[in-house]
Design an enzyme around this catalytic site. Structure first.
Site, PDB file in Angstrom:
ATOM      1  CG  ASP A 100     -12.823  -1.466  -1.251  1.00 27.27           C
ATOM      2  OD1 ASP A 100     -12.323  -2.591  -1.423  1.00 27.27           O
ATOM      3  OD2 ASP A 100     -12.423  -0.447  -1.826  1.00 27.27           O
TER       4      ASP A 100
ATOM      5  CG  ASP B  30      -1.999  -1.040   1.180  1.00 31.37           C
ATOM      6  OD1 ASP B  30      -2.013  -1.829   0.215  1.00 31.37           O
ATOM      7  OD2 ASP B  30      -2.840  -1.074   2.099  1.00 31.37           O
TER       8      ASP B  30
END
Length: 238
Positions: free
Chosen positions: A129, A8
């Site tokens: 998500d 990330d």
């Protein structure tokens, strides 16, 4: 089941967030390309990248770090975060990405996902998500009333390569993945489903694999923390 090590990216660094909170970022490294090489050397078959700044900005922000990773390794790489138009999709695929992940636009511009999947077969994934079974968008900052399975069904006939399902409340929390919800989604659709969020141990990986229907799992913090040994995990899953 494929294990996807995650990098990330925030401000050019390798970080992990806790439940998607940009203020709760832990920096695990300042050289993303070196981290990518380490994952490759441990035997990784794929790499999962997220441009966190991009997810909030709605456009690529950590492009230099992504390009450094692509130059450093010859593994297939998938990227999500801030990819919201066809020009950006094409640009990333031209630069060597194996797969781009479309999340926010899957809710807001589903026709773009269909168009991209038709133009680039096998190279488009949908990122779903969710918090409490409802889809969140724009870097998880906005919650919708869209149901996870309903959204997934919209793309079953679109030719997308995979659905990446992230349980936001589990992400970065080292509390275990939401196996029941991920398995239910995988059984409900005819698209490969990849689990993300909370994968924190070998037991989690084995439990996901034991469902028989989950195609992959993404892990970040557990690899950085040493809770999962990547090489051992890859051998166990082989």
């Amino acid at each position: 089941m494929i294990l996807y090590p995650a990098i990330d990216l925030k401000d050019g660094n390798c970080v992990r967030l806790l439940r998607g909170d940009m203020e709760a970022a832990t920096v695990f490294g300042t050289d993303p390309a070196a981290q990518a090489r380490a994952f490759r050397d441990a035997g990784a078959e794929w790499l999962h990248l997220v441009d966190l700044n991009g997810a909030f900005a709605g456009k690529p922000v950590n492009a230099a770090a992504v390009e450094a990773i692509l130059a450093a390794i010859d593994l297939p790489v998938q990227l999500g975060g801030g990819i919201r138009d066809m020009a950006t999709i094409e640009g990333w695929l031209d630069r060597g990405l194996a797969r781009v992940i479309l999340g926010t636009v899957a809710v807001e511009q589903p026709e773009l996902v269909r168009e991209a999947a038709m133009a680039f077969p096998g190279k488009i994934a949908v990122g779903i998500d969710a918090r409490g079974g409802r889809v969140a968008t724009r870097g998880w900052a906005e919650e919708t009333d869209v149901n996870v399975v309903d959204l997934a069904h919209r793309f079953e006939d679109a030719g997308v390569a995979a659905i990446i399902y992230t349980d936001i409340d589990r992400d970065g929390a080292m509390a275990g993945p939401n196996i029941a919800a991920t398995e239910a989604l995988a059984r409900a659709v005819n698209v490969p489903v990849i689990a993300s969020g909370g994968v924190s141990s070998m037991q989690d990986l084995m439990a996901l694999r034991a469902t028989g229907v989950i195609a992959g799992a993404i892990s970040g913090r557990a690899l950085y923390d040493g809770a999962i040994d990547l090489n051992a995990a890859l051998k166990a899953l082989a």
